[in-house]
Design an enzyme around this catalytic site. Structure first.
Site, PDB file in Angstrom:
ATOM      1  CB  ILE A  88      14.008 -53.607 -97.790  1.00 31.30           C
ATOM      2  CG1 ILE A  88      14.717 -54.935 -99.238  1.00 31.30           C
ATOM      3  CG2 ILE A  88      13.542 -53.202 -98.289  1.00 31.30           C
ATOM      4  CD1 ILE A  88      15.019 -54.198-100.301  1.00 31.30           C
ATOM      5  CB  SER A  89      15.544 -48.751 -95.873  1.00 35.92           C
ATOM      6  OG  SER A  89      14.874 -47.134 -95.244  1.00 35.92           O
TER       7      SER A  89
END
Length: 739
Positions: free
Chosen positions: A287-288
C-alpha cells in the site's frame, strides 16, 4: 444536602475507582545524526542526510491491569523498523533502569516505517550495505529516546478510561477526499488479483480503508491523555530526492493531532506532550500513499505487472516509472496532504470512540528459526520455509522508490544476465535453494552470506499482545493486504471461540514491529514475483509459516498457557563485531576572516504571512551533538514589552527547516527556512541557530541569529537593524522533559 459540584466530584472519584486500566504516556526525541549519514528505507547510497524537516520521536503508552497487576508497553516510534538491535537495546536499558517490570515479552516497538531517518540500526549486513555498516549514533539516539519515553510514561501512570474506535479513511471521515484513493493505493494490484476470486469477493477493495484507534482519557479529570491508531499505508510520501529527516506522512499526522490538543508551538513546544498521538503501520506491504498512481515521463501509465517505461528503442527502465502523490512532483505537499487526511480521519474516529476496549492485558512471544520451519496448513497441506534469498525483482525496487538499475524490472526476466550471474557467482545458490524458492529467480542467496556477519536473520521474534478486545500482532516483516487479512482471521478465531475476546474484537497486524526480514506475501501473490514477492525472503510458504506461528500463540493465549515453545532469543553481533559505517567529525573551522555564527545571507526587513523567510549562517557539523529534546534552529518573536523574546517554532515544527552543507574541507553553513504560517501574529521576529563545533580538539558551543524582521500585511519592505539583544539569555527548551 449535596450540591451539584459535590455530586460531580463523587462521580469522578467513582470513575477513578472503577477504572479498568491505569495508563501512562510519554514522548522523547529520537532524531539521529543530521548530516552525512545515508538514510534507511530506499537503500539509496546517494540519499544522505542534509538536515531536519521534522524531528523524530518515540511515543510510549503503558497499559496496566490493576486487578491482575499485569502491564504492557507500546512504543510508537518514527523509524524504519524495530530492528533486533533496537529491541535488545531497549530491553537492556529497561532491565537496568526499571528492573523486574518490563522486558521484550511485554514491550512492543511499533515503527511508523518512515524512510527518512538515518540508517545503520540493523545488525544484519544486507540492511547495512547502503550505510556502509552499523551507525552507532543512529542506534543510540533511538534507544536513548525510547527509554526516556518509557520512563516518562512509567512515572506518569494514572487511572484512565480506555475506549476504542473504528472507521474508514475516506470521504466520510475526510470531507471532500477523492475516492477511491483518499490516502492510500495498492501499488501491486496485479499481484493482488492472483489471490482466489472467492476470497477477494469478501472485500470491497484491494486495500483496507479502516483505521483502528484507541482513545485514552484521564479518569479523574476527563482530559485526553493520548491516542494510538493503525492505518495501512507506507510512509513513503517523501522520496529519496530529499535528504531531510522527517516522520513523513504519519509524522505529520501525529504532529497535527498533538498540536490540536496541546496548543500551538508558541504556547507549548511541539514534541513535548502532554497529549501523545501515535500513528502506527498496519499491513501496508503493498500500500502506497502515492494516490495518483504510477506514470512514465511521457504521461503514460506504468501501473502494469512490470512497472517499467520503454524508450523509443523498446528498452525498459524501472527508474522512469514513478508513483506520485496528491502534490505531483511536490513531495512536501504530498506528505502534508496524506498526513492531514490521516489526522482528520483519526480525529473523527477519536471524537466518536465510545466503545469500551474491554478487560485484561496479556502477551506472548516466540522465537523461531525460519530458515527450516516445517508446518501444516489448516487443510493438512505441508509447508516449509527456506534459507533466505532475494530475487532479481527485489533489485528493481518499487514505484515508490525504483532502483534505477534498469536491467531489473518487477515480474520480468532481467534484460541482461550479467548482474544475475555476478550475484550467483558470489552467493552460489544450490539447486535445493532454487527448488525451495521457485518460481523466484534468485539474485542473492543471502542464507549463505555470513561475512562480515549474517546478511539476514535466521531466528526471529513474533509478538502477540492483547488489551481487552484489541490484539496487536508484532511481525518481523511487511505483510501485504491479503496476507494481513488471512493472518488476522487466524489469530482471532481461537480467542473468540474460547470467549477471551468478543466477536467484534479487532486484530492489528503491526508490520516491522518485532524485527525486520523483508516482505510477506500470500503464496498466490508470491507466484507473481513483483517486488513484494521477490522480497519475501524465506520462500513461498513464508506467510503460511508466520500465520501458523501466530495462530499457535493465539491458541496459547486463549487457553491461558505460557510459552510452550519460546525458542532462543536471536543472537546478533555486538557493536565491536560490526563495522562502523560513519567516521567521527575531524574538525570544524569558521569561515576565513570570520567566526562561527556569522550571518552569510541575511533576511529582508519585512515579510507577510504565507511568505518564506530564509537565511544562511556559518555553523558546524550537527553530529557533534544531536541536540535531542532540543533544537538546532528556532524562530523567536519579540514580545509587546519590547524586551523579552519568546520561541514560536523550532525544528520540530513543519514550517521550519534546518539544512546543513559542508563548505571546503571543514567549514559548514546552516540554512534556516521558515514558511510563515498564514495565521502568524504580526510583530518582530528573528531566526536563531545553536550548535556545537569541534574546534582545536574541543567541543565548543556556537550560536548565531539573523537581524530582526517584521511580519506584517504591509506591502513595503523597509530595512530593520537587529536590536541589541543578548541571545544567550533567550528562553531555551529544557534538554530533558520532567516526568
Amino acid at each position: 444536602m449535596l450540591s451539584w459540584r459535590m455530586l460531580a466530584k463523587i462521580f469522578v472519584l467513582l470513575g477513578v475507582a472503577g477504572a479498568e486500566y491505569h495508563v501512562g504516556v510519554g514522548i522523547a526525541d529520537v532524531t539521529g545524526p543530521a548530516a552525512e549519514v545515508v538514510m534507511m528505507g530506499y537503500a539509496d547510497q546517494d540519499q544522505r542526510v542534509t538536515g531536519i524537516h521534522m524531528r523524530l520521536h518515540a511515543r510510549a503508552f503503558i497499559f496496566l491491569d490493576p486487578e491482575a497487576n499485569k502491564r504492557m508497553i507500546y512504543v510508537a516510534v518514527d523509524t524504519w523498523a524495530a530492528t533486533e538491535s533496537l529491541i535488545q537495546g531497549l530491553e537492556g536499558r529497561l532491565l537496568m533502569e526499571l528492573p523486574g517490570l518490563y522486558s521484550r515479552h511485554n514491550v512492543i516497538i511499533g515503527p511508523s516505517h518512515t524512510h527518512m531517518g538515518p540508517a545503520g540500526t540493523s545488525p544484519y549486513y544486507l540492511y547495512q550495505v547502503s550505510s556502509f555498516g552499523y551507525v552507532k549514533q543512529s542506534t543510540q539516539a533511538l534507544v536513548d529516546g525510547m527509554t526516556e519515553a518509557v520512563k516518562m510514561a512509567h512515572y506518569n501512570i494514572r487511572p484512565a478510561k480506555v475506549t476504542m474506535g473504528l472507521g474508514p479513511v475516506d470521504n466520510t471521515t475526510v470531507p471532500g477526499c477523492p475516492m477511491p484513493y483518499c490516502a492510500s493505493r495498492n501499488r501491486s494490484p496485479t499481484s493482488y488479483l492472483h489471490n482466489p476470486e472467492e476470497e477477494r469477493a469478501n472485500y470491497s477493495s484491494n486495500m483496507d480503508y479502516d483505521m483502528d484507534l484507541i482513545k485514552i482519557v484521564d479518569a479523574k479529570t476527563g482530559e485526553p491523555m493520548g491516542t494510538m491508531n493503525w492505518f495501512a499505508v507506507h510512509a513513503t510520501s517523501m522520496k529519496s530526492s530529499s535528504g531531510l529527516i522527517s516522520g513523513d506522512n504519519k509524522g505529520y499526522a501525529q504532529y497535527l493531532f498533538e498540536k490540536a490538543i496541546n496548543g500551538p508551538s508558541s504556547v507549548r513546544p511541539a514534541g513535548r506532550g502532554p497529549f501523545i498521538a501515535g500513528f502506527g503501520a498496519g499491513a501496508a506491504g503493498d500500500i502506497s500513499p502515492n494516490t495518483y498512481g504510477s506514470w512514465c515521463q511521457d504521461g503514460k501509465s506504468c501501473e502494469t505487472a512490470q512497472s517499467v517505461c520503454y524508450d523509443h528503442r523498446g528498452k525498459p527502465s524501472n527508474g522512469e516509472c514513478n508513483a506520485y502523490g496528491p502534490g505531483g512532483g511536490d513531495i512536501l505537499h504530498s506528505t502534508k496532504v496524506i498526513g492531514e487526511r490521516q489526522y482528520l480521519a483519526a480525529r473523527h474516529i477519536f471524537d466518536g470512540a465510545d466503545r469500551s476496549i474491554g478487560r485484561g492485558v496479556d502477551y506472548r512471544t516466540r522465537y523461531v528459526d525460519l530458515t527450516q520451519y516445517y508446518f501444516k496448513y489448516e487443510d493438512g497441506r505441508p509447508g516449509r520455509t527456506c534459507p533466505p534469498a532475494m530475487s532479481t525483482t527485489f533489485a528493481a525496487g518499487t514505484t515508490d522508490g525504483p532502483s534505477h538499475v534498469d536491467e531489473f524490472g518487477q515480474n520480468m526476466t532481467p534484460t541482461n544476465g550479467f548482474l544475475r550471474f555476478l550475484g550467483h557467482l558470489i552467493t552460489l545458490p544450490p539447486a535445493e535453494a532454487k527448488s525451495c524458492h521457485a518460481p523466484k529467480d534468485i539474485l542473492l542467496y543471502t542464507g549463505s552470506m555470513k561475512a562480515p556477519y549474517p546478511y539476514m536473520p535466521s531466528r526471529m521474534a513474533f509478538q502477540l499482545l492483547r488489551i481487552g478486545d484489541l490484539i496487536i500482532a508484532g511481525v518481523p516483516g511487511e505483510f501485504t493486504t491479503m496476507a494481513g487479512r488471512r493472518t488476522a482471521k487466524a489469530i482471532k478465531k481461537p480467542l473468540v471461540e474460547k470467549g477471551v475476546v468478543s466477536p467484534d474484537a479487532r486484530v492489528v497486524i503491526n508490520n516491522c514491529a518485532s524485527g525486520y526480514a523483508g516482505y510477506v506475501t500470500t503464496i498466490e501473490e508470491y507466484q507473481h514475483q513483483r517486488y513484494e514477492g521477490g522480497s519475501t525472503a524465506y520462500g513461498p510458504h513464508t506467510h503460511g509459516a508466520m500465520t501458523n506461528i501466530l495462530r499457535e500463540m493465539a491458541e496459547e493465549m486463549a487457553e491461558g498457557k505460557v510459552y510452550r515453545w519460546p525458542g532462543a532469543v536471536p543472537k546478533i553481533p555486538t557493536q565491536d563485531q560490526m563495522m562502523e559505517g560513519q567516521t567521527d567529525v575531524v574538525a570544524d573551522d569558521p569561515p576565513i576572516g570570520g567566526k562561527f555564527g556569522d550571518v552569510k545571507t541575511d533576511v529582508r526587513g519585512m515579510y507577510a504571512p504565507g511568505h518564506r523567510v530564509q537565511a544562511t549562517i556559518w555553523g558546524a557539523h550537527p553530529r557533534n551533538n544531536l541536540r535531542r529534546n532540543s533544537s538546532f534552529v528556532s524562530v523567536w518573536r519579540l514580545k509587546d514589552d519590547g524586551k523579552t523574546w519568546h520561541m514560536v517554532a523550532d525544528d520540530n515544527d513543519w514550517e521550519l527547516r534546518f539544512e546543513w552543507k559542508r563548505v571546503g574541507i571543514s567549514a559548514s553553513t546552516v540554512t534556516i527556512t521558515w514558511e510563515i504560517p498564514k495565521d502568524c501574529p504580526h510583530g518582530s521576529y528573528s531566526l536563531y541557530y545553536s550548535g556545537e563545533a569541534k574546534h582545536r580538539s574541543s567541543i565548543i558551543k556556537i550560536e548565531g541569529h539573523t537581524r530582526t524582521f517584521q511580519v506584517s500585511n504591509k506591502t513595503s519592505y523597509p530595512y530593520y537593524d537587529v536590536p541589541d539583544v543578548n541571545m544567550t539569555e533567550r528562553m531555551r527548551r529544557t534538554e530533558q522533559p520532567t516526568s
